[in-house]
Design a protein around this motif. Sequence first.
Motif, PDB file in Angstrom:
ATOM      1  N   ASN A  50       0.848  -1.180   0.000  1.00 53.06           N
ATOM      2  CA  ASN A  50       0.000   0.000   0.000  1.00 53.06           C
ATOM      3  C   ASN A  50       0.894   1.244   0.000  1.00 53.06           C
ATOM      4  OD1 ASN A  50      -2.354   1.515   0.154  1.00 53.06           O
ATOM      5  ND2 ASN A  50      -2.384   1.474   2.388  1.00 53.06           N
ATOM      6  N   ALA A  53       2.259   8.462  -0.359  1.00 56.17           N
ATOM      7  CA  ALA A  53       2.830   9.592  -1.084  1.00 56.17           C
ATOM      8  C   ALA A  53       4.205   9.988  -0.541  1.00 56.17           C
ATOM      9  CB  ALA A  53       1.879  10.783  -1.005  1.00 56.17           C
ATOM     10  N   PRO A  58       6.672   0.906   1.275  1.00 61.21           N
ATOM     11  CA  PRO A  58       5.388   0.704   0.608  1.00 61.21           C
ATOM     12  C   PRO A  58       4.544  -0.419   1.206  1.00 61.21           C
ATOM     13  CG  PRO A  58       7.126  -0.253  -0.701  1.00 61.21           C
ATOM     14  CD  PRO A  58       7.788   0.442   0.453  1.00 61.21           C
ATOM     15  N   THR A  88       1.566  -2.471 -10.350  1.00 59.00           N
ATOM     16  CA  THR A  88       0.116  -2.606 -10.230  1.00 59.00           C
ATOM     17  C   THR A  88      -0.550  -1.226 -10.223  1.00 59.00           C
ATOM     18  OG1 THR A  88       0.396  -4.629  -8.956  1.00 59.00           O
ATOM     19  CG2 THR A  88      -1.741  -3.532  -8.779  1.00 59.00           C
ATOM     20  N   PRO A  89      -1.617  -1.039 -11.012  1.00 57.20           N
ATOM     21  CA  PRO A  89      -2.331   0.242 -10.989  1.00 57.20           C
ATOM     22  C   PRO A  89      -2.857   0.558  -9.580  1.00 57.20           C
ATOM     23  CG  PRO A  89      -3.085  -1.131 -12.809  1.00 57.20           C
ATOM     24  CD  PRO A  89      -2.211  -1.989 -11.954  1.00 57.20           C
ATOM     25  N   GLN A  90      -2.834   1.823  -9.228  1.00 60.88           N
ATOM     26  CA  GLN A  90      -3.240   2.281  -7.898  1.00 60.88           C
ATOM     27  C   GLN A  90      -4.655   1.813  -7.531  1.00 60.88           C
ATOM     28  OE1 GLN A  90      -1.245   3.916  -5.741  1.00 60.88           O
ATOM     29  NE2 GLN A  90      -2.838   3.894  -4.201  1.00 60.88           N
ATOM     30  N   GLU A  91      -5.553   1.744  -8.487  1.00 61.46           N
ATOM     31  CA  GLU A  91      -6.934   1.348  -8.183  1.00 61.46           C
ATOM     32  C   GLU A  91      -7.049  -0.124  -7.769  1.00 61.46           C
ATOM     33  OE1 GLU A  91      -6.457   1.281 -12.691  1.00 61.46           O
ATOM     34  OE2 GLU A  91      -6.022   2.739 -11.122  1.00 61.46           O
ATOM     35  N   ASN A  92      -6.013  -0.926  -8.018  1.00 61.47           N
ATOM     36  CA  ASN A  92      -6.017  -2.332  -7.620  1.00 61.47           C
ATOM     37  C   ASN A  92      -5.303  -2.580  -6.293  1.00 61.47           C
ATOM     38  OD1 ASN A  92      -7.378  -2.912  -9.971  1.00 61.47           O
ATOM     39  ND2 ASN A  92      -5.538  -3.452 -11.086  1.00 61.47           N
ATOM     40  N   LEU A  93      -4.911  -1.533  -5.618  1.00 59.02           N
ATOM     41  CA  LEU A  93      -4.202  -1.633  -4.347  1.00 59.02           C
ATOM     42  C   LEU A  93      -5.122  -1.228  -3.204  1.00 59.02           C
ATOM     43  CD1 LEU A  93      -0.793  -0.056  -5.388  1.00 59.02           C
ATOM     44  CD2 LEU A  93      -1.339  -2.481  -5.168  1.00 59.02           C
ATOM     45  N   PRO A  94      -4.885  -1.660  -1.994  1.00 61.54           N
ATOM     46  CA  PRO A  94      -3.780  -2.482  -1.532  1.00 61.54           C
ATOM     47  C   PRO A  94      -4.014  -3.964  -1.812  1.00 61.54           C
ATOM     48  CG  PRO A  94      -5.154  -1.914   0.341  1.00 61.54           C
ATOM     49  CD  PRO A  94      -5.733  -1.227  -0.874  1.00 61.54           C
TER      50      PRO A  94
END
Length: 135
Positions: A50, A53, A58, A88-94
Amino acid sequence: MSRLLAVCLALGLTACGAADANTPENPVRAALEQSVAGLDAQQPLILRYNPAACACPPAEVRLDGQWLRAELTGDGPLQTWLAGLARTPQENLPVALQVLGQIERDVLRTPQGSYAVRIEVSKILSPPASATPPK
């Protein structure tokens, strides 16, 4: 103050904000170190990738119902997992993962002043594809 309440307060203050580095005996750090000492008995460990900024690690480890930043070390499978998640695209995290590992007792300070722990991952128990992050 209960241990869980103290840890929740501590974690809430440490996300990416700076703690007072000039405090000789920081009660937030002391509460975290006490909670981290009990993590070895909580095997397997629940980790999640996850990124934040800030320049903190991470990954995070589940601690008393909250998440604490974790610097991970380990062999090939862990490094492969981390490299894949970095793309991995941010929308698929965490993304969560169960592991066995050894936690260092000392709580680390990031350059921003937040807290983290270091974990030597010895074995990945669940594949990233099947892991769903606990909320």
